[in-house]
Scaffold this motif. Sequence first.
Motif, PDB file in Angstrom:
ATOM      1  N   MET A 200       0.908  -1.166   0.000  1.00 19.57           N
ATOM      2  CA  MET A 200       0.000   0.000   0.000  1.00 19.57           C
ATOM      3  C   MET A 200       0.940   1.207   0.000  1.00 19.57           C
ATOM      4  N   LYS A 201       0.617   2.199  -0.838  1.00 24.92           N
ATOM      5  CA  LYS A 201       1.595   3.294  -1.010  1.00 24.92           C
ATOM      6  C   LYS A 201       1.960   3.962   0.308  1.00 24.92           C
ATOM      7  N   LYS A 202       0.947   4.272   1.171  1.00 18.81           N
ATOM      8  CA  LYS A 202       1.261   5.008   2.394  1.00 18.81           C
ATOM      9  C   LYS A 202       1.748   4.122   3.530  1.00 18.81           C
ATOM     10  N   GLN A 203       1.314   2.873   3.540  1.00 16.80           N
ATOM     11  CA  GLN A 203       1.585   2.018   4.693  1.00 16.80           C
ATOM     12  C   GLN A 203       2.866   1.181   4.559  1.00 16.80           C
ATOM     13  N   SER A 204       3.179   0.811   3.328  1.00 18.16           N
ATOM     14  CA  SER A 204       4.292  -0.130   3.145  1.00 18.16           C
ATOM     15  C   SER A 204       5.604   0.630   3.027  1.00 18.16           C
ATOM     16  N   SER A 205       6.599   0.119   3.709  1.00 21.20           N
ATOM     17  CA  SER A 205       7.900   0.796   3.640  1.00 21.20           C
ATOM     18  C   SER A 205       8.743   0.190   2.515  1.00 21.20           C
ATOM     19  N   ARG A 206       9.731   1.008   2.075  1.00 17.12           N
ATOM     20  CA  ARG A 206      10.638   0.515   1.036  1.00 17.12           C
ATOM     21  C   ARG A 206      11.377  -0.729   1.543  1.00 17.12           C
ATOM     22  N   GLU A 207      11.682  -0.706   2.851  1.00 22.13           N
ATOM     23  CA  GLU A 207      12.491  -1.790   3.428  1.00 22.13           C
ATOM     24  C   GLU A 207      11.781  -3.143   3.328  1.00 22.13           C
ATOM     25  N   THR A 208      10.479  -3.171   3.681  1.00 23.14           N
ATOM     26  CA  THR A 208       9.791  -4.474   3.655  1.00 23.14           C
ATOM     27  C   THR A 208       9.684  -4.982   2.209  1.00 23.14           C
ATOM     28  N   ARG A 209       9.389  -4.060   1.297  1.00 19.62           N
ATOM     29  CA  ARG A 209       9.270  -4.459  -0.123  1.00 19.62           C
ATOM     30  C   ARG A 209      10.593  -5.041  -0.622  1.00 19.62           C
ATOM     31  N   GLN A 210      11.684  -4.376  -0.217  1.00 20.50           N
ATOM     32  CA  GLN A 210      13.009  -4.808  -0.676  1.00 20.50           C
ATOM     33  C   GLN A 210      13.387  -6.156  -0.052  1.00 20.50           C
ATOM     34  N   ARG A 211      13.083  -6.292   1.253  1.00 18.81           N
ATOM     35  CA  ARG A 211      13.426  -7.568   1.910  1.00 18.81           C
ATOM     36  C   ARG A 211      12.707  -8.731   1.232  1.00 18.81           C
ATOM     37  N   ALA A 212      11.419  -8.508   0.914  1.00 16.73           N
ATOM     38  CA  ALA A 212      10.645  -9.569   0.250  1.00 16.73           C
ATOM     39  C   ALA A 212      11.288  -9.923  -1.092  1.00 16.73           C
ATOM     40  N   ALA A 213      11.650  -8.891  -1.860  1.00 11.52           N
ATOM     41  CA  ALA A 213      12.242  -9.134  -3.191  1.00 11.52           C
ATOM     42  C   ALA A 213      13.593  -9.853  -3.063  1.00 11.52           C
ATOM     43  N   ASP A 214      14.380  -9.440  -2.057  1.00 14.45           N
ATOM     44  CA  ASP A 214      15.701 -10.063  -1.883  1.00 14.45           C
ATOM     45  C   ASP A 214      15.573 -11.545  -1.536  1.00 14.45           C
ATOM     46  N   LEU A 215      14.633 -11.834  -0.633  1.00 14.96           N
ATOM     47  CA  LEU A 215      14.464 -13.236  -0.228  1.00 14.96           C
ATOM     48  C   LEU A 215      14.011 -14.067  -1.425  1.00 14.96           C
ATOM     49  N   ALA A 216      13.022 -13.521  -2.167  1.00 18.68           N
ATOM     50  CA  ALA A 216      12.510 -14.252  -3.331  1.00 18.68           C
ATOM     51  C   ALA A 216      13.648 -14.554  -4.316  1.00 18.68           C
ATOM     52  N   ALA A 217      14.509 -13.559  -4.537  1.00 22.67           N
ATOM     53  CA  ALA A 217      15.612 -13.753  -5.494  1.00 22.67           C
ATOM     54  C   ALA A 217      16.570 -14.829  -4.978  1.00 22.67           C
ATOM     55  N   ALA A 218      16.797 -14.821  -3.667  1.00 25.80           N
ATOM     56  CA  ALA A 218      17.766 -15.773  -3.112  1.00 25.80           C
ATOM     57  C   ALA A 218      17.265 -17.220  -3.164  1.00 25.80           C
ATOM     58  N   ILE A 219      15.961 -17.403  -2.943  1.00 29.12           N
ATOM     59  CA  ILE A 219      15.453 -18.787  -2.932  1.00 29.12           C
ATOM     60  C   ILE A 219      14.903 -19.207  -4.300  1.00 29.12           C
ATOM     61  N   GLY A 220      14.782 -18.247  -5.199  1.00 26.36           N
ATOM     62  CA  GLY A 220      14.363 -18.571  -6.568  1.00 26.36           C
ATOM     63  C   GLY A 220      12.864 -18.633  -6.779  1.00 26.36           C
ATOM     64  N   SER A 221      12.073 -18.153  -5.820  1.00 22.63           N
ATOM     65  CA  SER A 221      10.615 -18.241  -5.998  1.00 22.63           C
ATOM     66  C   SER A 221      10.164 -17.326  -7.145  1.00 22.63           C
ATOM     67  N   TYR A 222       9.014 -17.629  -7.708  1.00 23.62           N
ATOM     68  CA  TYR A 222       8.430 -16.759  -8.734  1.00 23.62           C
ATOM     69  C   TYR A 222       7.777 -15.612  -7.970  1.00 23.62           C
ATOM     70  N   HIS A 223       8.337 -14.421  -8.079  1.00 26.20           N
ATOM     71  CA  HIS A 223       7.919 -13.328  -7.197  1.00 26.20           C
ATOM     72  C   HIS A 223       7.037 -12.316  -7.930  1.00 26.20           C
ATOM     73  N   VAL A 224       5.955 -11.932  -7.248  1.00 27.96           N
ATOM     74  CA  VAL A 224       5.073 -10.899  -7.793  1.00 27.96           C
ATOM     75  C   VAL A 224       5.039  -9.755  -6.791  1.00 27.96           C
ATOM     76  N   ASP A 225       5.229  -8.521  -7.272  1.00 33.29           N
ATOM     77  CA  ASP A 225       5.209  -7.348  -6.398  1.00 33.29           C
ATOM     78  C   ASP A 225       4.135  -6.414  -6.934  1.00 33.29           C
ATOM     79  N   LEU A 226       3.113  -6.182  -6.133  1.00 29.62           N
ATOM     80  CA  LEU A 226       2.032  -5.319  -6.628  1.00 29.62           C
ATOM     81  C   LEU A 226       1.518  -4.439  -5.495  1.00 29.62           C
ATOM     82  N   ASP A 227       0.724  -3.416  -5.849  1.00 25.77           N
ATOM     83  CA  ASP A 227       0.069  -2.575  -4.842  1.00 25.77           C
ATOM     84  C   ASP A 227      -1.437  -2.794  -4.908  1.00 25.77           C
TER      85      ASP A 227
END
Length: 723
Positions: A426-453
């Motif tokens: 959510m634009k106002k509620q979600s921080s850059r940090e949580t979004r980035q952590r999710a993306a980093d973990l997905a990249a490391a484990i190889g999951s098919y990652h979707v990032d949306l608002d």
Amino acid sequence: MGHLVTVATCSLNQWVLDWEGNLSRIIESIHQAKAAGARLRVGPELEICGYSSLDHFHELDVYTHSLEMLRRLLLDESTHGILLDVGMPVLHRNLRYNCRVICLDGKILLIRPKMWLANDGNYREMRHFTPWMRPRETELFHLPKMLADLQGDTHVLFGDAVISTPETAFGAETCEELFTPKAPHIDMALDGVEVITNSSGSHFTLRKLDTRLQLILEATRKSGGVYLYANQQGCDGERLYFDGCAMIIVNGDVVAQGSQFSLNDVEVVTATVDLDEVRSYRAAMSRGMQAAASTARYQRIQTPFELSSEDDDSDITKAPTLPIQPHYHSVEEEIALCGGCYLWDYLRRSGTAGYLVPLSGGIDSCATAVIVYSMCRIVLQALHDGNAQVAEDVKRIARYAGEGGVLPKTPQELCNQVFTTLYMGMKKQSSRETRQRAADLAAAIGSYHVDLDIDDVYEAQKRLVVGTVGFEPRFKVEGGSEQENLTLQCLQARIRMVTAYEFGQILPTARKRPGGGSLLVLGSANVGEGLRGYLTKYDCSSADINPIGSIDKADLKRFIAWAEKNFDLPCLHDFLTAVPTAELEPITQDYAQSDEADMGMTYQELTIFGRLRKLNKLGPFGMFQRLVHDWSIDREHKADDDAPYYTPAQVAEKVKKFFHFYAINRHKMTTLTPALHCNDYSPDDNRFDLRPFLYPPFWKSWSFKRIDMELEKIEKKRASKKQ
Ligand SMILES: Nc1ncnc2c1ncn2[C@@H]1O[C@H](COP(=O)(O)OP(=O)(O)OC[C@H]2O[C@@H]([n+]3cccc(C(=O)O)c3)[C@H](O)[C@@H]2O)[C@@H](O)[C@H]1O
Ligand SMILES: Nc1ncnc2c1ncn2[C@@H]1O[C@H](COP(=O)(O)OP(=O)(O)OP(=O)(O)O)[C@@H](O)[C@H]1O
Ligand SMILES: NC(=O)CC[C@H](N)C(=O)O
């Protein structure tokens, strides 16, 4: 007649009501036992139908099909030439019993019913079976026609007896019986029975193997003897993971131990034991006198079948198996392996296309995702070890056959096919940090990652209220009331749940995965959140299955710290240091939502409340009495330096706050996602922790008044001491 005997036990990955599959695994275990030269084989409890058949045990079909499978087993000559101890339910004189069927060369020697039924925690055997309450008594069992013709007789013995071979005697005890104060093996041992089989349907909880193993070691240390422990392994259709670990123990020493967590459907453990060692061990004077004084005499069913021969004694290639150190996994490994194996069984048996985790960038959904990654690692290891069943399952689920039959080479490759992670910001509620952590973990484990608002959906849904009743709810930081604040938080949370299911259903098709199908949505509310009710009913905590629902935050953090190193995932470090937050309220310059501040208690305190409530069985007053000693004691007298320090009045306040939230939120537990059971303080309302879900207000309750009265007494005493 010799004294060196080779015996076998096993763990089988049975599945409830999978009649032909279960039988084929039983037969395979017998073949493996015979190939290893064993002359006695024991299998898990209720192995023919699967342990967790639950209320199916009320259906006659289960007894009929069990007999039909037994008939097939008896007819199969490849299973002859070895004594078999097989588990199945039996209907005898219109009563249902949980039985061992001891057979040899296509004939039944004895049917031995369970005497002490498991009836606590997850177990409800008294609901399904009658215990055999007549120690050392037998009667005749009328064989149904389909077995009578094979037996060449109309009846066999049914009851508490033992089998006598030319060189020794063996008796069966079943799972829970080992845990009881007067376990049957005691009387059997005093009556000269040298080999005890234990067929179990014993589930895993963190740190439990030690309890189980200590009981067996203690049993054979006190009574001497050979103990063969068999157990089911895997998910057989319930919330429990059965952790195998078939073992052979001689006079208090482990001589063979199977795996606790594995994807092997059949695992046979054998050892050659020296019966003379049992005799020498038991010949100690005090034990000998007790045996002579014991009046417990067992009926012995004689068979001329030899477990060994004199030839074996002069065969110098045959030697007793030497003792080994039992192997225990660390708690962190237990979470990784138990969760991974359970999820693989669930996936391959559900016939679905994979898993989806709503990944928030917080530690709980991170732990869930890492458990899925652990599953992929376990699968890769099994492929590497040449496990044909796993290869077949991978081809079917991950559809590798469609891509030239090439199997995945890395866990990441498999992960990408069977695992989707979804960040829903959510634009106002979600921080850059949580979004980035999710993306980093997905990249490391190889999951098919979707990032949306999800802002558009949220705004559209919010407008329903604005447009219909002309009222615009606002967050607290925007001047709104408590109720408005909650409504807006829950709205986001529930939109995430709907979105997760939407993506779970369509993604395999959208990705053009052969066969399409759906992904199972995984939940990630930890045990403390469930207990405190710190979650939105029917949000992302509502999923298909939750691998961490009975694990607390502290164990999850240990697990993530362990995985950072052992799975080589450096990105996990940032999850460990982040402040847990729901990110459901807008972040402003001077406000960011935090779990512990919101809950009014720390996760560490929640674990303590959770344990005392369930394991120590304490209500509000009892918990106050206990904690006032643990938490208000002078620092110098404290046993545990990490325990918090609070005044008695603060303890009273904490305990009341916990019970208040517990009571008003208990209704959430009735709809909580089924969680893999890993701890005995789980608040699972449906199978394990049965409680009401509409309580009177605790603030006005008699138990809270009693806390106040006790607090007054304590404070008066402290004041008079200070004077
Ligand atoms: N006695 C009863 N029996 C049956 N149902 C009962 C009930 N009392 C309320 N209810 C129902 O429950 C509803 C209230 O429960 P609920 O809708 O959950 O809402 P509620 O518990 O009021 O709020 C959710 C809380 O969870 C927090 N939280 C923390 C972390 C993460 C998340 C997240 O979602 O990601 C949420 C959030 O900050 C908020 O404090 C009522 O509107 C009513 O429908
Ligand atoms: N921004 C998000 N994107 C995807 N999923 C989310 C998001 N926020 C929350 N969720 C999902 O909702 C669940 C409950 O949210 P909550 O904020 O309570 O997290 P939590 O239980 O503390 O777990 P975590 O530590 O993963 O944040 C999360 O575990 C996650 O699965
Ligand atoms: N099936 C059983 O009898 C199991 C009960 C036993 N207490 C256990 O947890 O292992």
